[in-house]
Motif scaffolding. Sequence first.
Motif, PDB file in Angstrom:
ATOM      1  N   LYS A  10     -35.801 -26.301  46.295  1.00 18.32           N
ATOM      2  CA  LYS A  10     -36.917 -27.018  45.707  1.00 18.32           C
ATOM      3  C   LYS A  10     -37.236 -26.477  44.322  1.00 18.32           C
ATOM      4  O   LYS A  10     -37.300 -25.267  44.108  1.00 18.32           O
ATOM      5  CB  LYS A  10     -38.140 -26.891  46.629  1.00 18.32           C
ATOM      6  N   GLY A  11     -37.388 -27.386  43.374  1.00 18.25           N
ATOM      7  CA  GLY A  11     -37.670 -27.000  41.996  1.00 18.25           C
ATOM      8  C   GLY A  11     -36.434 -26.754  41.165  1.00 18.25           C
ATOM      9  O   GLY A  11     -36.526 -26.637  39.936  1.00 18.25           O
ATOM     10  N   ARG A  12     -35.266 -26.683  41.805  1.00 17.44           N
ATOM     11  CA  ARG A  12     -34.010 -26.459  41.077  1.00 17.44           C
ATOM     12  C   ARG A  12     -33.061 -27.653  41.186  1.00 17.44           C
ATOM     13  O   ARG A  12     -32.311 -27.923  40.244  1.00 17.44           O
ATOM     14  CB  ARG A  12     -33.306 -25.208  41.621  1.00 17.44           C
ATOM     15  N   PHE A  13     -33.090 -28.336  42.315  1.00 13.44           N
ATOM     16  CA  PHE A  13     -32.191 -29.466  42.558  1.00 13.44           C
ATOM     17  C   PHE A  13     -32.984 -30.774  42.520  1.00 13.44           C
ATOM     18  O   PHE A  13     -34.161 -30.817  42.916  1.00 13.44           O
ATOM     19  CB  PHE A  13     -31.531 -29.350  43.926  1.00 13.44           C
ATOM     20  N   THR A  14     -32.317 -31.832  42.070  1.00 15.87           N
ATOM     21  CA  THR A  14     -32.923 -33.168  42.054  1.00 15.87           C
ATOM     22  C   THR A  14     -31.937 -34.184  42.588  1.00 15.87           C
ATOM     23  O   THR A  14     -30.813 -34.276  42.081  1.00 15.87           O
ATOM     24  CB  THR A  14     -33.349 -33.565  40.635  1.00 15.87           C
ATOM     25  N   ILE A  15     -32.358 -34.926  43.597  1.00 16.93           N
ATOM     26  CA  ILE A  15     -31.524 -35.998  44.144  1.00 16.93           C
ATOM     27  C   ILE A  15     -31.985 -37.320  43.539  1.00 16.93           C
ATOM     28  O   ILE A  15     -33.184 -37.546  43.332  1.00 16.93           O
ATOM     29  CB  ILE A  15     -31.599 -36.033  45.688  1.00 16.93           C
ATOM     30  N   SER A  16     -31.015 -38.180  43.245  1.00 18.27           N
ATOM     31  CA  SER A  16     -31.339 -39.493  42.695  1.00 18.27           C
ATOM     32  C   SER A  16     -30.274 -40.480  43.140  1.00 18.27           C
ATOM     33  O   SER A  16     -29.231 -40.080  43.688  1.00 18.27           O
ATOM     34  CB  SER A  16     -31.426 -39.441  41.167  1.00 18.27           C
ATOM     35  N   ARG A  17     -30.541 -41.756  42.905  1.00 21.26           N
ATOM     36  CA  ARG A  17     -29.558 -42.774  43.288  1.00 21.26           C
ATOM     37  C   ARG A  17     -29.567 -43.903  42.276  1.00 21.26           C
ATOM     38  O   ARG A  17     -30.602 -44.195  41.648  1.00 21.26           O
ATOM     39  CB  ARG A  17     -29.851 -43.287  44.690  1.00 21.26           C
ATOM     40  N   ASP A  18     -28.409 -44.522  42.133  1.00 20.30           N
ATOM     41  CA  ASP A  18     -28.247 -45.705  41.301  1.00 20.30           C
ATOM     42  C   ASP A  18     -27.630 -46.764  42.201  1.00 20.30           C
ATOM     43  O   ASP A  18     -26.415 -46.772  42.413  1.00 20.30           O
ATOM     44  CB  ASP A  18     -27.349 -45.383  40.106  1.00 20.30           C
ATOM     45  N   ASN A  19     -28.466 -47.615  42.739  1.00 26.41           N
ATOM     46  CA  ASN A  19     -27.975 -48.605  43.701  1.00 26.41           C
ATOM     47  C   ASN A  19     -27.045 -49.628  43.057  1.00 26.41           C
ATOM     48  O   ASN A  19     -26.181 -50.190  43.736  1.00 26.41           O
ATOM     49  CB  ASN A  19     -29.144 -49.294  44.394  1.00 26.41           C
ATOM     50  N   ALA A  20     -27.205 -49.852  41.777  1.00 23.79           N
ATOM     51  CA  ALA A  20     -26.294 -50.771  41.095  1.00 23.79           C
ATOM     52  C   ALA A  20     -24.872 -50.224  41.064  1.00 23.79           C
ATOM     53  O   ALA A  20     -23.904 -50.991  41.061  1.00 23.79           O
ATOM     54  CB  ALA A  20     -26.782 -51.035  39.674  1.00 23.79           C
TER      55      ALA A  20
END
Length: 126
Positions: free
Chosen positions: A65-75
Amino acid sequence: QVQLVESGGGLVQAGGSLRLSCAASGRTVSSYAMAWFRQAPGKEREFVAVISWSGGSTAYADSVKGRFTISRDNAKNTVYLQMNSLKPEDTAVYYCAAHANSYNSGSFDSSRYRSWGQGTQVTVSS
């Protein structure tokens, strides 16, 4: 059945950054929560991060927490894990996974995920 392929792993010095990608094929994962898990040598697979099907909510293990970031690009049918301030204890094989049920916010429990990638090695040197 969806196929997941992780990429972006490698060797990095402590304090460095890596960005992992998880590309899905076979069907869209836009309606499924996606997660990252990792497994270090001699240890059990552990939860790292999860993102809901909409991308509206995320959750992280305390250790990242605070170091990693999850994200998504559904396109692009792709999920990402941005890892900053890496530590030697982050060394592991990282796996992405797609939740078994659609329109779900996700889970910390690996048994809830139906599809898994082959993993990508992340090694952090001290």
